[in-house]
Design an enzyme around this catalytic site. Structure first.
Site, PDB file in Angstrom:
ATOM      1  CG  HIS A 123      -2.036  -1.084   1.042  1.00 20.31           C
ATOM      2  ND1 HIS A 123      -2.840  -1.483   2.073  1.00 20.31           N
ATOM      3  CD2 HIS A 123      -2.395  -1.833  -0.026  1.00 20.31           C
ATOM      4  CE1 HIS A 123      -3.668  -2.442   1.644  1.00 20.31           C
ATOM      5  NE2 HIS A 123      -3.403  -2.672   0.379  1.00 20.31           N
ATOM      6  CB  CYS A 135       5.258  16.190 -16.546  1.00 18.72           C
ATOM      7  SG  CYS A 135       5.812  17.730 -17.248  1.00 18.72           S
ATOM      8  N   GLY A 198      -2.219  -8.925  12.615  1.00 16.35           N
ATOM      9  CA  GLY A 198      -2.642  -7.540  12.799  1.00 16.35           C
ATOM     10  C   GLY A 198      -3.442  -6.961  11.655  1.00 16.35           C
ATOM     11  CB  THR A 199      -4.480  -7.639   8.449  1.00 17.52           C
ATOM     12  OG1 THR A 199      -5.415  -7.170   7.478  1.00 17.52           O
ATOM     13  CG2 THR A 199      -4.242  -9.116   8.250  1.00 17.52           C
ATOM     14  CG  ASN A 224      -6.375  -9.599  14.973  1.00 16.08           C
ATOM     15  OD1 ASN A 224      -6.912  -9.045  15.925  1.00 16.08           O
ATOM     16  ND2 ASN A 224      -6.272  -9.031  13.786  1.00 16.08           N
TER      17      ASN A 224
END
Ligand code: NAD
Length: 252
Positions: A123, A135, A198-199, A224
């Site tokens: 991410h 540009c 941890g997700t 978790n």
């Protein structure tokens, strides 16, 4: 029904594994003091949902508001350091070169700060700025906007054309970086153990990597303290925090 497992049992899977993939999310950094996405919505920002801020449309509609939100997130992370979980992963990689591939949804750079090598940051990176548009070809511009000459502002803009800088993170609705995603898919297919830590497992395609690992024959472990959307994919659930479980599993 997936069993809730003690750490020692999963530790034997770690010792036996030839190739390990770790998929981390915002909870990995919670014990470093980085708020998860939902928890970051405090104070001034409490009235917005992340989905109303972390999109290209939101930035184009109100660049200053979105720039300021990211500035507040950068500010929150200024004094933040990797925790025992980040360090355990990096130390394992150093002790066992090539045996653990780290895939992260985090944009906070804490895995890299701990010394993890080859981190696949699906991410992007909160601390990098990139140009919003290609540009716009102002005279003398050389075809590329120059970050070092950006005019200060909220957001900073190109000195030669009206292009704006934006944070180098993947917004909702955007494609993930193709090279990192392909490497992550390869790792999910090739591993014999995936640790999902941890997700919430709610954001795809990252969460799909756990399904890929399971379908490819790997053992999948969800680490978790709370239930997640990937629990049904897991062979084992470790109900502990990242900074406790990762050193226990991988060695401190
Ligand atoms: P999420 O906020 O949806 O879920 C966080 C998960 O972490 C929850 O399941 C929660 O129970 C768990 N958790 C909380 N404390 C924990 C701990 N100490 N140890 C282990 N787990 C713990 O986050 P997500 O699944 O990563 O997905 C949301 C998106 O938010 C991602 O795309 C990510 O890029 C982005 N994000 C990144 C950061 C960061 O870089 N640190 C912070 C916020 C959001």
């Amino acid at each position: 029904m997936t069993a809730i497992t003690d750490i020692a049992a999963v530790g034997t899977w770690v010792r036996d594994a030839r190739a390990i993939a770790v998929l981390s999310g915002a909870g990995m950094s919670a014990e470093s003091g980085v708020p998860t996405f939902r928890d970051a919505q405090t104070g001034l920002w409490a009235k917005f949902r992340p989905e109303e801020l972390a999109t290209e449309a939101a930035f184009r509609a109100d660049p200053r508001r979105v720039w300021d939100w990211y500035a507040s997130r950068r500010e929150m992370m200024k004094d933040v350091h990797p925790n025992a979980g980040h360090h355990a992963i990096a130390a394992f990689q150093q002790r066992h070169p090539g045996r653990l591939t780290l895939i992260t949804q985090n944009v906070d750079g804490l895995h890299q700060a701990a010394g993890s090598v080859g981190t696949l940051a699906l991410h992007g990176n909160l601390f990098e700025d990139i140009w919003l548009d290609p540009c716009m070809g102002a005279p003398g511009h050389g075809g590329v906007c120059d970050v070092s000459r950006a005019l200060p502002g909220r957001p900073p803009t190109c000195a030669d054309c009206s292009n704006a800088l934006r944070p180098g993170v993947v917004w909702f609705g955007e494609m993930l970086p193709a090279v990192a995603l392909a490497a992550a898919e390869d790792a999910a297919q090739a591993c014999d153990l995936m640790l999902v830590v941890g997700t919430s497992g709610a954001v795809y395609p990252a969460a799909g990597l756990a399904h890929t690992a399971r379908q490819s024959g790997a053992r999948v472990v969800v680490i978790n303290p709370e239930p997640t959307e990937l629990d049904s994919v897991a062979h084992a659930l470790v109900r502990a925090t990242a900074a406790v479980a990762m050193p226990a599993l991988l060695g401190g």
